[in-house]
Design a protein around this motif. Structure first.
Motif, PDB file in Angstrom:
ATOM      1  N   TYR A   5     -18.725 -36.785  82.625  1.00  0.00           N
ATOM      2  CA  TYR A   5     -19.643 -37.536  83.487  1.00  0.00           C
ATOM      3  C   TYR A   5     -19.105 -38.955  83.603  1.00  0.00           C
ATOM      4  O   TYR A   5     -18.758 -39.565  82.604  1.00  0.00           O
ATOM      5  CB  TYR A   5     -21.050 -37.596  82.886  1.00  0.00           C
ATOM      6  N   VAL A  12     -18.314 -39.956  79.844  1.00  0.00           N
ATOM      7  CA  VAL A  12     -18.860 -39.141  78.747  1.00  0.00           C
ATOM      8  C   VAL A  12     -18.212 -37.760  78.813  1.00  0.00           C
ATOM      9  O   VAL A  12     -18.348 -37.058  79.820  1.00  0.00           O
ATOM     10  CB  VAL A  12     -20.399 -38.995  78.869  1.00  0.00           C
ATOM     11  N   ALA A  14     -18.688 -34.487  78.048  1.00  0.00           N
ATOM     12  CA  ALA A  14     -19.808 -33.637  77.637  1.00  0.00           C
ATOM     13  C   ALA A  14     -19.326 -32.274  77.137  1.00  0.00           C
ATOM     14  O   ALA A  14     -19.921 -31.701  76.224  1.00  0.00           O
ATOM     15  CB  ALA A  14     -20.785 -33.471  78.791  1.00  0.00           C
ATOM     16  N   GLN A  33     -27.019 -29.686  68.438  1.00  0.00           N
ATOM     17  CA  GLN A  33     -27.977 -30.784  68.395  1.00  0.00           C
ATOM     18  C   GLN A  33     -28.168 -31.393  69.777  1.00  0.00           C
ATOM     19  O   GLN A  33     -27.385 -31.136  70.685  1.00  0.00           O
ATOM     20  CB  GLN A  33     -27.474 -31.852  67.420  1.00  0.00           C
ATOM     21  N   SER A  34     -29.183 -32.207  69.867  1.00  0.00           N
ATOM     22  CA  SER A  34     -29.457 -32.909  71.112  1.00  0.00           C
ATOM     23  C   SER A  34     -28.241 -33.744  71.509  1.00  0.00           C
ATOM     24  O   SER A  34     -27.636 -34.401  70.664  1.00  0.00           O
ATOM     25  CB  SER A  34     -30.692 -33.788  70.882  1.00  0.00           C
ATOM     26  N   GLY A  35     -27.850 -33.668  72.770  1.00  0.00           N
ATOM     27  CA  GLY A  35     -26.712 -34.443  73.260  1.00  0.00           C
ATOM     28  C   GLY A  35     -25.358 -33.791  73.034  1.00  0.00           C
ATOM     29  O   GLY A  35     -24.328 -34.356  73.379  1.00  0.00           O
ATOM     30  N   SER A  36     -25.358 -32.567  72.479  1.00  0.00           N
ATOM     31  CA  SER A  36     -24.074 -31.924  72.156  1.00  0.00           C
ATOM     32  C   SER A  36     -23.393 -31.306  73.379  1.00  0.00           C
ATOM     33  O   SER A  36     -22.203 -31.014  73.344  1.00  0.00           O
ATOM     34  CB  SER A  36     -24.285 -30.862  71.071  1.00  0.00           C
ATOM     35  N   GLY A  37     -24.156 -31.076  74.445  1.00  0.00           N
ATOM     36  CA  GLY A  37     -23.564 -30.508  75.659  1.00  0.00           C
ATOM     37  C   GLY A  37     -24.146 -29.171  76.076  1.00  0.00           C
ATOM     38  O   GLY A  37     -23.640 -28.531  77.009  1.00  0.00           O
ATOM     39  N   LYS A  38     -25.227 -28.750  75.452  1.00  0.00           N
ATOM     40  CA  LYS A  38     -25.803 -27.425  75.739  1.00  0.00           C
ATOM     41  C   LYS A  38     -26.291 -27.300  77.178  1.00  0.00           C
ATOM     42  O   LYS A  38     -25.988 -26.321  77.861  1.00  0.00           O
ATOM     43  CB  LYS A  38     -26.993 -27.134  74.798  1.00  0.00           C
ATOM     44  N   SER A  39     -27.058 -28.293  77.633  1.00  0.00           N
ATOM     45  CA  SER A  39     -27.588 -28.199  79.000  1.00  0.00           C
ATOM     46  C   SER A  39     -26.474 -28.300  80.025  1.00  0.00           C
ATOM     47  O   SER A  39     -26.529 -27.649  81.080  1.00  0.00           O
ATOM     48  CB  SER A  39     -28.651 -29.278  79.251  1.00  0.00           C
ATOM     49  N   THR A  40     -25.473 -29.101  79.723  1.00  0.00           N
ATOM     50  CA  THR A  40     -24.317 -29.201  80.621  1.00  0.00           C
ATOM     51  C   THR A  40     -23.678 -27.821  80.781  1.00  0.00           C
ATOM     52  O   THR A  40     -23.378 -27.383  81.900  1.00  0.00           O
ATOM     53  CB  THR A  40     -23.292 -30.204  80.046  1.00  0.00           C
TER      54      THR A  40
END
Ligand SMILES: Nc1ncnc2c1ncn2[C@@H]1O[C@H](COP(=O)(O)OP(=O)(O)O)[C@@H](O)[C@H]1O
Ligand SMILES: [Mg+2]
Length: 231
Positions: A5, A12, A14, A33-40
């Motif tokens: 990104y 970033v 991701a 964890q949160s921010g690790s790239g799962k949603s990406t």
């Protein structure tokens, strides 16, 4: 494939050279964890976003080769999304919610009713088709959302923290439903930060700062895969 990104100093990373192959009929949990790239990752698998480098093949098709309209058709037909917050339309019935993807797909009214009813039966809510979301429990609402995701018979079911808003009894219901779908041969990729949820899947993939590692399974047999992310 990778996903960055922004650019320059503020870029970033991701996802970093992720190589994931999901076989037809597999149930894969992505944990991190949160921010690790799962949603990406989920957005790319769901054709909502594209990798910055590398390729994503869905059913052997390179999604980047398709134009916007073709991608939205592909999303509608081949992907079933399930979200943490259910995302049902509040003032309409369970049946109408489940029918919606078929409206976009241009299915006739009569066929829509039939298929939406069958999907609601499948998730155990045949008796609730006229209920509105606020007349259903959280677990029931998520089952309506699962029926909506299934009604187009997609190649891939993508669930982003589907039990994140549920109490333990409803979580158990929804996880049982996923187990049943898996036994029936559906392909499922489920994102979670909860180990107990992840352990229900065949394979657990861990994302740490954009790097993907396999927790169980061998990740081999690449030739038998039909959809996945390749570097
Ligand atoms: N649209 C975006 N623009 C810039 N950075 C983003 C964007 N979406 C996500 N990120 C960043 O990418 C990283 C991965 O985010 P995300 O995939 O949402 O993680 P997760 O779902 O595991 O919490 C995070 O550092 C996040 O801040
Ligand atoms: Mg996320």
């Amino acid at each position: 494939m990778s996903k960055v990104y922004g650019e320059g100093e503020t870029a970033v990373h991701a996802l970093r050279e992720v190589d994931l192959l999901v076989r037809r009929g597999e149930y894969v949990a992505v944990i991190g964890q949160s921010g690790s790239g799962k949603s990406t990752l989920l957005n790319i698998l769901g054709c909502l976003d594209a990798p910055s480098s590398g390729r994503y093949l869905l059913e052997g098709l390179d999604v980047a080769d398709l134009d916007e309209r073709q991608q939205s058709i592909l999303r509608n037909r081949q992907i079933g999304f399930i979200f943490q917050s259910f995302n049902l339309i509040p003032r309409t019935t369970a049946l109408a919610n489940v029918e919606l993807p078929l409206v976009y797909a241009g299915v006739s009214r009569r066929r829509r009713h039939e298929r939406a009813r069958a999907a609601l039966e499948l998730v155990g809510l045949g008796q609730r088709e006229d209920h509105r979301p606020n007349e259903l429990s959280g677990g029931q609402q998520q089952r309506v959302a699962v029926a909506r995701a299934l009604v187009t018979t997609p190649a891939l079911l993508l669930a982003d923290e589907p039990t994140g808003n549920l109490d333990s009894a409803s979580t158990a219901d929804v996880l049982e439903l996923f187990d049943g779908l898996h036994r029936a041969g559906r392909t499922i990729v489920l994102i979670t930060h909860d180990d107990e949820v992840a352990e229900r899947a065949d394979r657990v993939v861990v994302v740490t700062d954009g790097v993907l590692t396999e927790r169980v399974g061998d990740g081999a047999q690449r030739s038998s895969t039909r959809s996945g992310v390749a570097t």
